[in-house]
Motif scaffolding. Structure first.
Motif, short mmCIF file in Angstrom:
data_model
loop_
_atom_site.label_atom_id
_atom_site.label_comp_id
_atom_site.label_asym_id
_atom_site.label_seq_id
_atom_site.Cartn_x
_atom_site.Cartn_y
_atom_site.Cartn_z
N GLY A 8 -6.47 7.92 -9.92
CA GLY A 8 -7.52 8.83 -10.37
C GLY A 8 -8.73 8.70 -9.47
O GLY A 8 -8.63 8.81 -8.25
N ASN A 9 -9.91 8.46 -10.10
CA ASN A 9 -11.13 8.30 -9.30
C ASN A 9 -11.46 6.84 -9.03
O ASN A 9 -12.57 6.51 -8.62
N GLN A 10 -10.48 5.95 -9.28
CA GLN A 10 -10.68 4.53 -9.05
C GLN A 10 -9.64 4.01 -8.05
O GLN A 10 -8.64 4.68 -7.79
N ILE A 11 -9.89 2.84 -7.53
CA ILE A 11 -8.96 2.24 -6.57
C ILE A 11 -8.63 0.82 -7.03
O ILE A 11 -9.54 0.03 -7.33
N GLU A 12 -7.36 0.53 -7.10
CA GLU A 12 -6.91 -0.80 -7.47
C GLU A 12 -6.77 -1.64 -6.20
O GLU A 12 -6.20 -1.18 -5.20
N VAL A 13 -7.29 -2.86 -6.28
CA VAL A 13 -7.33 -3.75 -5.12
C VAL A 13 -6.56 -5.02 -5.43
O VAL A 13 -6.77 -5.64 -6.49
N SER A 14 -5.66 -5.41 -4.54
CA SER A 14 -5.01 -6.71 -4.62
C SER A 14 -5.28 -7.43 -3.30
O SER A 14 -4.89 -6.95 -2.24
N VAL A 15 -5.99 -8.58 -3.38
CA VAL A 15 -6.43 -9.22 -2.15
C VAL A 15 -6.49 -10.74 -2.33
O VAL A 15 -6.79 -11.24 -3.41
N THR A 27 -10.33 -3.62 -9.87
CA THR A 27 -10.44 -2.16 -9.87
C THR A 27 -11.85 -1.81 -9.45
O THR A 27 -12.82 -2.34 -10.01
N ILE A 28 -11.98 -0.94 -8.43
CA ILE A 28 -13.30 -0.58 -7.94
C ILE A 28 -13.48 0.93 -8.02
O ILE A 28 -12.51 1.69 -8.03
N LYS A 29 -14.75 1.32 -8.09
CA LYS A 29 -15.07 2.75 -8.20
C LYS A 29 -16.37 3.01 -7.45
O LYS A 29 -17.29 2.18 -7.49
N LYS A 30 -16.41 4.16 -6.76
CA LYS A 30 -17.62 4.49 -6.01
C LYS A 30 -18.50 5.39 -6.86
O LYS A 30 -18.13 6.49 -7.24
N SER A 72 0.85 -1.19 0.00
CA SER A 72 0.00 0.00 0.00
C SER A 72 0.89 1.24 0.00
O SER A 72 1.93 1.27 0.66
N ASP A 73 0.48 2.25 -0.75
CA ASP A 73 1.30 3.46 -0.85
C ASP A 73 0.72 4.64 -0.08
O ASP A 73 1.17 5.78 -0.22
N GLY A 74 -0.32 4.39 0.74
CA GLY A 74 -0.87 5.45 1.57
C GLY A 74 -1.82 6.38 0.85
O GLY A 74 -2.23 7.40 1.42
N THR A 75 -2.19 6.08 -0.39
CA THR A 75 -3.08 6.98 -1.14
C THR A 75 -4.54 6.80 -0.75
O THR A 75 -5.38 7.63 -1.11
N VAL A 76 -4.85 5.74 -0.02
CA VAL A 76 -6.24 5.51 0.42
C VAL A 76 -6.29 5.70 1.93
O VAL A 76 -5.57 5.02 2.67
N ASP A 77 -7.13 6.62 2.38
CA ASP A 77 -7.16 6.93 3.82
C ASP A 77 -7.89 5.84 4.60
O ASP A 77 -8.51 4.93 4.04
N ALA A 78 -7.81 5.96 5.91
CA ALA A 78 -8.34 4.91 6.79
C ALA A 78 -9.86 4.76 6.66
O ALA A 78 -10.39 3.64 6.67
N ALA A 79 -10.56 5.88 6.50
CA ALA A 79 -12.02 5.81 6.39
C ALA A 79 -12.44 5.07 5.13
O ALA A 79 -13.33 4.21 5.15
#
Length: 302
Positions: free
Chosen positions: A264-271, A291-294, A203-210
């Motif tokens: 951008g406005n999307q989030i890449e997920v590796s799980v 890849t997920i998007k809200k 993780s590179d810290g670009t996604v906050d805890a919330a």
């Protein structure tokens, strides 16, 4: 009167004649120039009628790769290996083996293999499996075949399983498709495990805890539903059929090592997702890169 005459004489005497020079058109230099001009003109006319139009043509040569069906070669080698590596410690078995391998080997190789299994050999061999690793063309009508053979070797009361790798050369007739082995089984190696290690994702810290909490909740809900979900049910979580129904009796256990990266406005997920397979009772761990998007809610887009 005398005066006038004298004046006229003086005037006449002062008037000089203008000399006129005529160009001699028959001089050699002029003739030579004319001849050169005429010759040049004639040569130009001649070249115009006899010139070859030179056109540069750029040709693109397309080479179609011929797909060669190697199934018959593979079967030929498998059948050969079963006969070649099967024997019993008896003269009848050895004679039967020698007769069987004549169907595959050249006369020279048959002679070479006469004594490979001796009359006093203390072991017996049974072929458990033959696996073809590669078939590569090696010359116009020859194919190099690498294979492994699994043997069950018995010596007295002792039994053991061994695996060996070999290489043979098979000649194939163009017209009939008949085959013959022209190189005796020669020990070789097969590919083994590579030492390559892919770079671990972090993780590179670009996604906050919330946001991370929201995504964790969304993924847990989705992966609980996913194994048994219908296409209609998946459409509430998945866009454009990014994931299709699998119809498996899996029970969701947990998410492992989720990594989120904002693009951008999307989030890449590796799980990694741990399931319990209800049929085998084994743990099944699947790895997903999503890849997920809200939008109105979270959606899997890829």
């Amino acid at each position: 009167m005398n005066f006038i005459k004298r004046e006229n004489k003086e005037t006449k005497s002062k008037t000089k004649k203008i000399k006129v020079y005529k160009v001699n058109t028959h001089k050699k230099a002029v003739i030579a120039l004319w001849m050169l001009l005429i010759a040049s003109f004639c040569f130009a006319v001649y070249k115009n009628f006899t010139a070859i139009n030179i056109k540069t043509v750029h040709e693109t040569k397309i080479i179609d790769k011929e797909i060669i069906d190697t199934h018959k070669i593979e079967n030929f080698v498998k059948n050969f290996a079963k006969d070649y590596y099967t024997w019993q410690p008896s003269q009848a078995s050895i004679d039967s083996r020698n007769e069987a391998i004549k169907k595959y080997l050249t006369d020279e190789l048959q002679t070479l293999n006469v004594d490979t299994i001796r009359r006093d050999i203390p072991t017996s061999s049974a072929v458990q499996n033959v696996e073809i690793w590669s078939v590569k063309q090696d010359g116009e009508k020859q194919f190099k075949v690498i294979f492994t053979v699994d043997l069950a070797i018995t010596e007295g009361e002792s039994k053991k399983d061994i695996q060996s790798s070999y290489e043979v050369l098979v000649y194939v007739d163009d017209s009939s498709g008949n085959m013959v082995i022209i190189k005796n089984p020669t020990i070789c190696s097969i590919p083994s495990k590579s030492s390559y290690q892919p770079k671990a994702k972090e993780s590179d810290g670009t996604v906050d805890a919330a946001t991370t909490g929201e995504i964790n909740g969304f993924l847990k809900t989705f992966f609980k539903l996913y194994p048994t979900a219908t296409e209609k049910e998946l459409s509430y979580y998945v866009k454009d059929n990014a994931l299709k129904p699998i119809g498996k009796d899996y029970v969701f256990a947990e998410l492992l090592n989720p990594i989120y990266t904002k693009k951008g406005n999307q989030i890449e997920v590796s799980v990694s997702v741990k399931y319990i397979d209800q049929q085998t009772k084994a743990t099944q761990i699947s790895q997903f890169d999503l890849t997920i998007k809200k939008e109105n809610n979270w959606m899997i887009t890829e």
